[in-house]
Design an enzyme around this catalytic site. Structure first.
Site, short mmCIF file in Angstrom:
data_model
loop_
_atom_site.label_atom_id
_atom_site.label_comp_id
_atom_site.label_asym_id
_atom_site.label_seq_id
_atom_site.Cartn_x
_atom_site.Cartn_y
_atom_site.Cartn_z
N ASP A 15 -3.05 -6.66 15.35
CA ASP A 15 -2.44 -5.32 15.37
C ASP A 15 -2.48 -4.71 16.76
OD1 ASP A 15 -1.39 -4.79 12.87
OD2 ASP A 15 -3.29 -4.15 12.03
N ARG A 30 0.84 -1.19 0.00
CA ARG A 30 0.00 0.00 0.00
C ARG A 30 0.88 1.25 0.00
NH1 ARG A 30 -3.65 -1.51 5.13
NH2 ARG A 30 -1.68 -2.52 5.69
N TYR A 66 -1.14 4.55 10.56
CA TYR A 66 -1.53 3.62 11.60
C TYR A 66 -0.35 3.43 12.55
CZ TYR A 66 -5.67 2.20 8.91
OH TYR A 66 -6.86 2.20 8.24
N LYS A 87 1.46 1.92 7.29
CA LYS A 87 1.78 1.14 8.48
C LYS A 87 2.70 1.90 9.41
CE LYS A 87 0.56 -2.18 9.59
NZ LYS A 87 -0.64 -2.36 10.46
N GLU A 94 -5.99 4.96 13.58
CA GLU A 94 -6.94 4.06 14.22
C GLU A 94 -7.66 4.66 15.42
OE1 GLU A 94 -3.02 3.18 16.33
OE2 GLU A 94 -3.66 3.59 14.26
N HIS A 121 -0.97 1.74 16.27
CA HIS A 121 -1.25 0.58 17.12
C HIS A 121 -0.20 0.46 18.23
CE1 HIS A 121 -4.36 -0.76 14.33
NE2 HIS A 121 -3.50 -0.65 13.34
#
Length: 372
Positions: free
Chosen positions: A270, A15, A94, A75, A118, A96
């Site tokens: 995740d 991505r 993101y 990510k 998120e 996490h």
């Protein structure tokens, strides 16, 4: 503002933070965009396509991190990327953080402004930047489970939907949110005997309204989880507590009592996973076996379908990228409490309560942290 888009370096992560169309929108707003060479190759977007809309192509990530005022990724930054972050630089991706103390420590040390997709919220109380990838992951979880059920992959050698005269697999989905809804949709479409367990009566009613009687719904108790997990051929873990580590709802003892060759897919990995025997895996080596149960715990599942995932993600993230670039992060966060909920780390302080509680940091209220 100069916005940087580095190439993702996580295992089999294809991505990209911004599509060419998104870059065009950013440039039309008067900003500059620096895109790393081949950053969009995984979605079929070459450097020429980015250059055609006005982006500058950088040879490597070092130039991106050195020059850009805001980094837009997909990510979480890996150790080498985190080492290049600098004080005051905006990181929008993101993260996490709750189950990842090493990353959190590095981000705190960097004194960067770290905004996590998120934990950005919506006026309706949802998680609009997480939802698109939860949709993809929920759908992929059933594909992954069907594949893992094949004997050659360690499974019991069972077709998910069965055939006339042969029973289908029993699929138990824990969590009736976005992941669970989309997992149930695909499982039912493939003919599986599908069950969803959730502790919210409203979520169970919504599932009933959407799918009707072919879907079985169960109110979540420890006894119910135990009963259905140990009877399942496939268990999908789709539990989420925003910003916090996922609760371990499926214990090692339950896994031990599952049928040999059964499959668990922990979509919550995740956030640390909701299955006690889980640990993160990669697309290169996606499964492992514990007590004869196949575990699929890939931490970036939507990366398997990067084109679909990137466009779905950009539909949700682009407005926030434009807000941050147009207004600067302080004004943008001050004026939008939902975007402000995405602020996890600021100038060496942890500004997400769930992350602070999970990892033992002192919590700083976001409005105080940004000096509003």
């Amino acid at each position: 503002m100069l916005i940087g888009v580095p190439k993702e370096i996580k295992d089999h992560e294809y991505r990209v933070g911004l599509t060419p169309d998104s870059v065009n929108e950013v440039i039309l707003h008067g900003h500059d965009v620096l895109v790393e060479h081949d950053a969009g190759a995984g979605i079929g977007a070459g450097d020429a396509e980015y250059a055609a809309v006005g982006a500058t192509i950088a040879d490597g990530a070092e130039e991106i991190f050195e020059r850009a005022e805001m980094i837009v990724k997909v990510k979480e930054p890996l150790a080498g990327e985190r080492a290049m972050l600098r004080e005051g630089q905006i990181l929008f991706t993101y993260l996490h953080l709750a189950p990842d103390p090493e990353q959190t420590a590095d981000l705190v040390k960097s004194k960067a402004v770290c905004i996590a997709y998120e934990t950005v919220t919506s006026p309706a109380g949802g998680l609009p930047l997480l939802a698109p990838m939860s949709e993809v992951a929920g759908r992929l979880s059933i594909q992954a489970a069907a594949h893992a059920l094949e004997k050659v992959n360690g499974g019991k050698g069972m077709l998910l939907g069965g055939v006339p005269g042969v029973l289908p697999a029993k699929v138990v989905v824990i969590g009736g949110g976005v992941v669970g809804t989309h997992a149930a949709h695909i499982a039912m479409g493939m003919g599986a005997d599908t069950w969803v367990i959730d502790r919210s009566p409203e979520a169970l009613k919504a599932l009933w309204r959407q799918f009707g009687r072919p879907l079985d719904t169960v109110y979540s108790t420890r006894t119910a989880i135990d009963r259905h997990v140990t009877d399942a051929d496939v268990v999908i873990g789709g539990v989420l507590i925003p910003g916090a580590a996922a609760p371990k709802l499926v214990t090692a003892d339950m896994v031990r009592r599952m049928k040999p060759g059964s499959v668990v897919v922990d979509v919550a990995i995740d956030q640390g996973g909701c299955i006690e025997t889980s640990h993160p895996t990669t697309h290169s080596d996606p499964t492992f076996i514990v007590d004869d149960v196949v575990h699929y715990c890939v931490a970036n599942m939507p990366g398997a379908v990067p084109r679909t995932s990137t466009f779905a993600l950009n539909n949700a993230t682009l407005p926030h990228v434009l807000t941050l670039a147009d207004k600067g992060y302080r004004q943008a966060l001050t004026g939008d409490p939902h975007l402000r909920n995405g602020l996890n780390v600021h100038a060496g302080e942890v500004t997400c309560r769930e992350v602070a509680e999970a990892l033992g940091y002192e919590y700083r209220e976001p409005m105080e942290a940004i000096g509003a």
